[in-house]
Scaffold this active site. Structure first.
Site, PDB file in Angstrom:
ATOM      1  N   LYS A   1       0.851  -1.193   0.000  1.00 40.17           N
ATOM      2  CA  LYS A   1       0.000   0.000   0.000  1.00 40.17           C
ATOM      3  C   LYS A   1       0.885   1.241   0.000  1.00 40.17           C
ATOM      4  CE  LYS A   1      -2.904   2.732   3.142  1.00 40.17           C
ATOM      5  NZ  LYS A   1      -3.487   2.805   4.507  1.00 40.17           N
TER       6      LYS A   1
ATOM      7  N   ASP B   1      -2.711  10.759   2.557  1.00 39.76           N
ATOM      8  CA  ASP B   1      -4.093  10.357   2.802  1.00 39.76           C
ATOM      9  C   ASP B   1      -4.851  11.482   3.489  1.00 39.76           C
ATOM     10  OD1 ASP B   1      -6.435   8.988   3.134  1.00 39.76           O
ATOM     11  OD2 ASP B   1      -5.738   7.798   4.840  1.00 39.76           O
TER      12      ASP B   1
ATOM     13  N   LYS C   1     -10.100  13.585   6.966  1.00 42.30           N
ATOM     14  CA  LYS C   1      -9.488  13.543   8.289  1.00 42.30           C
ATOM     15  C   LYS C   1      -9.491  14.962   8.864  1.00 42.30           C
ATOM     16  CE  LYS C   1      -6.290   9.725   7.263  1.00 42.30           C
ATOM     17  NZ  LYS C   1      -6.744   8.735   8.232  1.00 42.30           N
TER      18      LYS C   1
ATOM     19  N   ASP D   1       1.663   7.098   5.081  1.00 40.97           N
ATOM     20  CA  ASP D   1       0.703   6.042   4.799  1.00 40.97           C
ATOM     21  C   ASP D   1       1.168   5.159   3.642  1.00 40.97           C
ATOM     22  OD1 ASP D   1      -1.584   4.731   5.533  1.00 40.97           O
ATOM     23  OD2 ASP D   1      -2.956   5.980   4.386  1.00 40.97           O
TER      24      ASP D   1
ATOM     25  N   ASP E   1     -11.981   6.838   3.754  1.00 38.69           N
ATOM     26  CA  ASP E   1     -10.731   6.797   4.510  1.00 38.69           C
ATOM     27  C   ASP E   1     -10.249   5.363   4.714  1.00 38.69           C
ATOM     28  OD1 ASP E   1      -8.576   7.969   5.749  1.00 38.69           O
ATOM     29  OD2 ASP E   1      -9.549   8.166   7.707  1.00 38.69           O
TER      30      ASP E   1
ATOM     31  N   GLU F   1      -9.185   3.526   2.285  1.00 42.12           N
ATOM     32  CA  GLU F   1      -8.787   3.471   0.876  1.00 42.12           C
ATOM     33  C   GLU F   1      -7.656   2.487   0.617  1.00 42.12           C
ATOM     34  OE1 GLU F   1      -5.499   5.111   2.609  1.00 42.12           O
ATOM     35  OE2 GLU F   1      -7.556   5.718   3.011  1.00 42.12           O
TER      36      GLU F   1
ATOM     37  N   ARG G   1      -7.098  -0.652   1.400  1.00 40.48           N
ATOM     38  CA  ARG G   1      -7.497  -1.979   0.924  1.00 40.48           C
ATOM     39  C   ARG G   1      -7.980  -1.925  -0.528  1.00 40.48           C
ATOM     40  NH1 ARG G   1     -11.655  -2.010   5.749  1.00 40.48           N
ATOM     41  NH2 ARG G   1      -9.873  -0.815   6.474  1.00 40.48           N
TER      42      ARG G   1
END
Length: 512
Positions: A260, A265, A272, A283, A343, A345, A347
């Site tokens: 990932k 993010d 957020k 992230d 949020d 995202e 996966r």
């Protein structure tokens, strides 16, 4: 400059009489054996007037060793059942900071070992602790020059120390820290890809990058949905990066990893707020770790092991084109996914890549698949500072997770296994016939029951791996690796140094 190159010296007398080293660091529980008589006598005399000896770090000048400067770095207790080799790692990190402050550039490391088998890698672990301290962020090196990492060579005193493996792990961790710890513009998706291309140029790892927007949209629809709001900004456009190592000769097993790489993010439409966006340039820690693992694999060039890694480098931006909760998006596997929260995202960007690798795995030799991600706050709450491993049935039957726990403990890269349960599959089941799968609920994972376990169920179903579990004719072992609790030192996602978890655990389990 990269990490300090380790030079192994088997004889301690030879090492202590070598004036080429400019400081001596001794790491151990106590300092009353394992050294030359002259140095032991000097330490004993010092202990009579300095009660810190053996309790906290002490530096002194000595005429009994050619290095002149000596740092004693105590590990603390090693005899309790919950003590582990990280005590050496932590002691070395602290000593490395002292070395930098005193101006040492060629230190010599002596690790006073422990007969317990769990400390068998104490010297290598101490070296890796030094490397963690010595690393400085890529932006800092580019602005201030490589001189801010002054240590280029380090002596390791001991027998049976594999310098090549230690160096490969350190180099892999260095790459992982660079990619994870860099701010969102310097390591936007195209520049993430450029770093990988440059890092593996001329090596035994083949690199390919998908940068065609039409191809990304058609082949990776779930990834594309996350990337939609970033497309209009060219420097933020997504990339899919493939790194592949194929050994010479016969292949005995295949490792296939998806990382990932959310370079920033915002949370997307589920923004957020309240300061929680700070630190989200990290992230991409899962993708960074996958690239770092490949760097170590490249240097070790293992026989019989093929390794394929794919990285989803994407920015989860906010804007008019942002995807939103309630959308239904058909993934690469044909599974219709209803979005529960934008949020969640990570996966999604891994799902299509995992689906493609699942197809490839059917033709590979003894494949094991992994997703590696800073995925959930729940993992940090539940098992932090450890790496969470969630296995499918085939991986559990093959003891993949337990092997990673065992080897991770020995190399100061600890993991914990979390079981995948029927509740996880129920959690992501569709509520209507309009869709096949829910991506998540609409709450924070940290306050969601089984918040780091149920994503494995989602990833298994969305990739088609649920059709290749232990009850199938062609089972494919799959482990979801969540480093949200282990990816950064001290859990400070904005300012802490990336830990490069789980690079060393993967190397020791599958390559070493």
């Amino acid at each position: 400059m990269a990490h300090p190159t380790p030079l192994v010296i088997s004889n301690i007398n030879t090492a202590l009489n070598d004036s080429n080293w400019d400081a001596l660091v001794i790491v151990g529980q106590s300092f009353d054996s394992g050294l030359t008589d002259e140095l032991l006598e000097e330490i004993a005399k010092l202990a009579e007037v300095d009660k810190r000896i053996g309790k906290s770090e002490v530096s002194f000048v000595s005429d009994s060793v050619k290095q002149g400067r000596v740092v004693l770095a105590p590990t603390g207790p090693l005899n309790r059942y919950f003590d582990d080799v990280r005590r050496y790692f932590d002691a070395a990190k602290s000593a490395a900071k002292s070395l930098l402050e005193m101006g040492s550039v060629k230190p010599l490391l002596v690790v006073l070992g422990n007969e317990d088998v769990k400390y068998q890698n104490a010297t290598v672990v101490s070296y890796l602790g030094f490397c963690q301290t010595f690393w400085q962020p890529l932006e800092a090196r580019e602005a201030l020059g490589d001189s801010i990492e002054p240590v280029g060579l380090m002596g390791l005193v001991g027998e049976n120390v594999d310098a090549a493996e230690a160096s490969a792990i350190a180099n892999g961790q260095y790459v992982a820290r660079d990619l994870c710890g860099t701010e969102p513009e310097r390591m936007a998706p195209p520049r993430f890809a450029e770093y990988c291309v440059e890092e593996f140029k001329g090596t035994n790892v083949e690199v390919s990058v998908i940068d065609d927007m039409a191809k990304l949209e058609s082949e990776f629809p779930l990834l594309w949905s996350v990337a939609r709001a970033s497309i209009e900004v060219e420097r933020h456009q997504p990339r899919v990066i493939r790194l592949e190592y194929t050994p010479k000769g016969n292949i005995e097993k295949t490792l296939m990893l998806v990382g990932k790489g959310i370079v920033y993010d915002t949370g997307g439409a589920d923004l957020k707020v309240g300061g929680h966006m700070a630190g989200m340039s990290r992230d991409k820690g899962g993708a960074a770790a996958v690239a770092g693992f490949m760097k170590a694999v490249s240097e070790l060039a293992p026989i019989g092991v093929k390794v394929v890694a794919e990285i989803a480098a994407v920015r989860n931006s906010i804007g008019a084109e942002a995807f939103v909760a309630d959308e239904i998006i058909t993934g690469h596997s044909g599974i219709r996914v209803r979005i529960g929260n934008t949020d969640a995202e990570g996966r999604l960007v891994m799902a299509d890549l995992l689906s493609k690798l699942r197809e490839e795995a059917l033709d590979e030799v003894n494949p094991t698949l992994f997703t590696v991600a800073t995925l959930t706050g729940h993992a940090a709450r539940a098992v932090g500072p450890y790496t969470a491993l969630v296995e499918n049935g085939a991986a559990k039957a093959a003891n993949v997770g337990s092997k990673m726990v065992e080897m991770g403990d020995l190399i100061a890269d600890p993991c914990e296994v979390s079981l995948s349960r029927r509740e996880d599959y129920d959690f992501v089941a569709p509520k209507t016939k309009a869709d096949d799968l829910l991506s998540s609920n609409n709450g924070a994972s940290a306050v969601t029951a089984r918040g780091h376990q149920f994503p494995l169920a989602f990833l298994a179903i969305v990739s088609g791996l649920d059709k290749h579990d232990i009850d199938s004719e062609q089972p494919l072992p799959y482990v979801h690796v969540d480093i949200a609790g282990s990816g950064i030192d001290g859990g400070d996602w904005q300012h802490g140094k990336p830990s490069a978890a789980p690079v060393s655990a993967l190397i020791k389990t599958f390559i070493g």
